[in-house]
Design a protein around this motif. Structure first.
Motif, PDB file in Angstrom:
ATOM      1  N   ILE A 120      -0.361   0.698   7.652  1.00  0.00           N
ATOM      2  CA  ILE A 120       0.510  -0.477   7.783  1.00  0.00           C
ATOM      3  C   ILE A 120       1.953  -0.108   7.481  1.00  0.00           C
ATOM      4  O   ILE A 120       2.888  -0.518   8.183  1.00  0.00           O
ATOM      5  CB  ILE A 120       0.032  -1.611   6.845  1.00  0.00           C
ATOM      6  CG1 ILE A 120      -1.374  -2.087   7.249  1.00  0.00           C
ATOM      7  CG2 ILE A 120       1.003  -2.793   6.894  1.00  0.00           C
ATOM      8  CD1 ILE A 120      -1.971  -3.119   6.317  1.00  0.00           C
ATOM      9  N   GLU A 121       2.142   0.710   6.447  1.00  0.00           N
ATOM     10  CA  GLU A 121       3.504   1.069   6.041  1.00  0.00           C
ATOM     11  C   GLU A 121       4.202   1.965   7.059  1.00  0.00           C
ATOM     12  O   GLU A 121       5.427   2.065   7.063  1.00  0.00           O
ATOM     13  CB  GLU A 121       3.477   1.746   4.669  1.00  0.00           C
ATOM     14  CG  GLU A 121       3.221   0.755   3.536  1.00  0.00           C
ATOM     15  CD  GLU A 121       3.322   1.407   2.165  1.00  0.00           C
ATOM     16  OE1 GLU A 121       3.040   2.618   2.075  1.00  0.00           O
ATOM     17  OE2 GLU A 121       3.675   0.699   1.203  1.00  0.00           O
ATOM     18  N   GLU A 122       3.403   2.611   7.921  1.00  0.00           N
ATOM     19  CA  GLU A 122       4.020   3.390   8.999  1.00  0.00           C
ATOM     20  C   GLU A 122       4.918   2.507   9.857  1.00  0.00           C
ATOM     21  O   GLU A 122       5.891   2.965  10.452  1.00  0.00           O
ATOM     22  CB  GLU A 122       2.938   4.020   9.886  1.00  0.00           C
ATOM     23  CG  GLU A 122       2.236   5.209   9.257  1.00  0.00           C
ATOM     24  CD  GLU A 122       1.130   5.737  10.159  1.00  0.00           C
ATOM     25  OE1 GLU A 122       1.067   5.285  11.336  1.00  0.00           O
ATOM     26  OE2 GLU A 122       0.338   6.581   9.713  1.00  0.00           O
ATOM     27  N   HIS A 123       4.553   1.219   9.916  1.00  0.00           N
ATOM     28  CA  HIS A 123       5.319   0.273  10.732  1.00  0.00           C
ATOM     29  C   HIS A 123       6.273  -0.556   9.881  1.00  0.00           C
ATOM     30  O   HIS A 123       7.019  -1.382  10.410  1.00  0.00           O
ATOM     31  CB  HIS A 123       4.360  -0.654  11.488  1.00  0.00           C
ATOM     32  CG  HIS A 123       3.404   0.097  12.373  1.00  0.00           C
ATOM     33  ND1 HIS A 123       3.724   0.471  13.658  1.00  0.00           N
ATOM     34  CD2 HIS A 123       2.145   0.563  12.144  1.00  0.00           C
ATOM     35  CE1 HIS A 123       2.699   1.126  14.191  1.00  0.00           C
ATOM     36  NE2 HIS A 123       1.727   1.196  13.293  1.00  0.00           N
ATOM     37  N   GLY A 124       6.208  -0.360   8.555  1.00  0.00           N
ATOM     38  CA  GLY A 124       7.188  -0.969   7.674  1.00  0.00           C
ATOM     39  C   GLY A 124       7.004  -2.444   7.393  1.00  0.00           C
ATOM     40  O   GLY A 124       7.984  -3.133   7.111  1.00  0.00           O
ATOM     41  N   PHE A 125       5.754  -2.971   7.458  1.00  0.00           N
ATOM     42  CA  PHE A 125       5.615  -4.401   7.157  1.00  0.00           C
ATOM     43  C   PHE A 125       4.346  -4.691   6.350  1.00  0.00           C
ATOM     44  O   PHE A 125       3.532  -5.532   6.720  1.00  0.00           O
ATOM     45  CB  PHE A 125       5.649  -5.259   8.432  1.00  0.00           C
ATOM     46  CG  PHE A 125       4.849  -4.726   9.592  1.00  0.00           C
ATOM     47  CD1 PHE A 125       3.466  -4.707   9.579  1.00  0.00           C
ATOM     48  CD2 PHE A 125       5.504  -4.250  10.714  1.00  0.00           C
ATOM     49  CE1 PHE A 125       2.745  -4.251  10.659  1.00  0.00           C
ATOM     50  CE2 PHE A 125       4.786  -3.784  11.803  1.00  0.00           C
ATOM     51  CZ  PHE A 125       3.401  -3.782  11.786  1.00  0.00           C
ATOM     52  N   LEU A 126       4.194  -4.015   5.213  1.00  0.00           N
ATOM     53  CA  LEU A 126       3.031  -4.232   4.361  1.00  0.00           C
ATOM     54  C   LEU A 126       3.004  -5.652   3.800  1.00  0.00           C
ATOM     55  O   LEU A 126       1.987  -6.347   3.898  1.00  0.00           O
ATOM     56  CB  LEU A 126       3.013  -3.214   3.217  1.00  0.00           C
ATOM     57  CG  LEU A 126       1.869  -3.395   2.202  1.00  0.00           C
ATOM     58  CD1 LEU A 126       0.514  -3.272   2.882  1.00  0.00           C
ATOM     59  CD2 LEU A 126       1.996  -2.378   1.066  1.00  0.00           C
ATOM     60  N   GLU A 127       4.114  -6.092   3.193  1.00  0.00           N
ATOM     61  CA  GLU A 127       4.130  -7.416   2.573  1.00  0.00           C
ATOM     62  C   GLU A 127       3.910  -8.515   3.609  1.00  0.00           C
ATOM     63  O   GLU A 127       3.224  -9.504   3.354  1.00  0.00           O
ATOM     64  CB  GLU A 127       5.461  -7.634   1.841  1.00  0.00           C
ATOM     65  CG  GLU A 127       5.666  -6.723   0.642  1.00  0.00           C
ATOM     66  CD  GLU A 127       4.535  -6.842  -0.378  1.00  0.00           C
ATOM     67  OE1 GLU A 127       4.075  -7.979  -0.622  1.00  0.00           O
ATOM     68  OE2 GLU A 127       4.106  -5.805  -0.907  1.00  0.00           O
ATOM     69  N   GLU A 128       4.499  -8.336   4.782  1.00  0.00           N
ATOM     70  CA  GLU A 128       4.304  -9.321   5.846  1.00  0.00           C
ATOM     71  C   GLU A 128       2.839  -9.350   6.291  1.00  0.00           C
ATOM     72  O   GLU A 128       2.272 -10.418   6.550  1.00  0.00           O
ATOM     73  CB  GLU A 128       5.207  -8.991   7.031  1.00  0.00           C
ATOM     74  CG  GLU A 128       6.691  -9.121   6.711  1.00  0.00           C
ATOM     75  CD  GLU A 128       7.555  -8.585   7.830  1.00  0.00           C
ATOM     76  OE1 GLU A 128       6.983  -7.998   8.779  1.00  0.00           O
ATOM     77  OE2 GLU A 128       8.784  -8.738   7.771  1.00  0.00           O
ATOM     78  N   SER A 129       2.228  -8.176   6.362  1.00  0.00           N
ATOM     79  CA  SER A 129       0.820  -8.100   6.762  1.00  0.00           C
ATOM     80  C   SER A 129      -0.075  -8.778   5.734  1.00  0.00           C
ATOM     81  O   SER A 129      -1.041  -9.463   6.086  1.00  0.00           O
ATOM     82  CB  SER A 129       0.401  -6.637   6.935  1.00  0.00           C
ATOM     83  OG  SER A 129       1.130  -6.034   7.982  1.00  0.00           O
TER      84      SER A 129
END
Length: 331
Positions: free
Chosen positions: A241-250
């Motif tokens: 998920i962090e590869e795309h930079g949106f962990l908190e949003e996910s």
């Protein structure tokens, strides 16, 4: 050898009639079962006997039947051997009779009234509302037409040939049986068909139970599989998920779907956007679609085509739970 041909539109009814006739005349004449689609010019020979399941078949089958062949129009009757549950009812029951057509429902209701006169019968008309003062629903083998919400349902098995039809058949077969023997075989045929129907229903019921148990087992296996995720698995999911930079949003998206799952709902993207907006997170359709595609690729959500919406998977639910319990930097 002279043959007795039974012609019917429906294969299911054809099987019932032929099985009954085998029980009665199996040692006196050869039987042939033919659906209307299977009927050809070379099937029926001179002097053969023909039983038609309905009178309306006379015209369409006439070119295929030699003039010398006697034709019998089958009449149906309730299978008394399959009605023991009706016999057990207290007098004065209000009974709704459901069959495949209104005409057949009326015929069945009349037959039942002539046997179990202690009750009142209503032939169900699908064009009208279901009567409200009904104690029981009775159907001759058409249980799939009965709404599931009704519990007081008695299936009396499909109707069989009536005794008059059997008598007429015996005359053309030139049976050597006396009427008492013929009647005994008639009752035997009804008993055989009732037992066969019960066995088939019991087998089908067991199959349903096995399918339900198998389904429950798969659900439990899936739940057990994702009851907890290993540290390595958690780390791998977070990294993807962090590869795309949106962990908190996910995590916020997964939380919305967790809410839907708890309410036994599935949310479309429009509703998810509204829920996220309430939480202070704003997405365009394209941004939300991208994040959902990643979450589905990882296996945290299950997306369906059309109006099925997207649902939180068991894996996604476990991931969200474990992530909420432990800070992400501990994995």
């Amino acid at each position: 050898m002279r043959k007795l041909h039974v012609i019917s539109i429906q294969k299911a009814y054809l099987d019932i009639v032929v099985n009954q006739l085998v029980e009665i005349f199996g040692d006196e004449i050869e039987l042939s079962a033919i659906t209307l689609q299977e009927l050809t010019m070379d099937v029926i020979a001179e002097q053969d006997i023909v039983i038609l399941s309905k009178e309306i078949l006379k015209g369409i089958t006439r070119p295929f039947i030699p003039e010398s062949c006697p034709i019998i129009i089958a009449k149906r009757e309730v299978n008394i051997a399959a009605t023991k549950d009706l016999y057990k009812l207290l007098n004065g029951q209000q009974i709704l009779v459901i069959n495949d057509t209104m005409e057949h429902a009326v015929e069945t209701a009349r037959s039942l009234k002539s046997i179990y006169f202690e009750h009142d019968y209503i032939a169900y008309d699908p064009m009208n509302l279901m009567p409200s003062n009904i104690n029981w629903i009775v159907t001759p083998g058409e249980k799939e037409l009965v709404p599931r919400e009704f519990e007081n349902v008695i299936d009396i098995a499909p109707r069989t040939l009536d005794f008059k039809t059997v008598l007429e058949t015996a005359k053309f077969v030139k049976s050597e049986m006396g009427q008492i023997s013929l009647m005994n075989r008639f009752y035997k045929s009804q008993l055989a068909l009732a037992e066969k129907w019960n066995d088939e229903n019991e087998l089908q019921y067991k199959k349903v139970l096995v399918q339900q148990a198998d389904k429950r087992s798969k659900v439990e296996d899936r739940k057990e599989k994702y009851n907890s995720l290993a540290v390595e698995t958690m780390r791998s999911i977070i990294d993807k998920i962090e590869e795309h930079g949106f962990l908190e949003e996910s995590l916020a998206i997964l939380a919305v779907y967790k809410e839907a799952k708890g309410d036994f709902e599935s949310f479309g993207r429009a509703k998810v956007k509204l829920k996220l907006r309430d939480a202070g997170i704003t997405f365009s359709d394209q941004q939300l679609r991208l994040r959902l595609e990643i979450l589905q690729e990882i296996g945290l959500v299950n997306a369906r085509q059309g109006r099925g919406g997207t649902k939180l998977s068991d894996k996604g639910e476990t991931f969200l739970k474990q992530h909420n319990e432990v800070a992400s930097n501990e994995f």
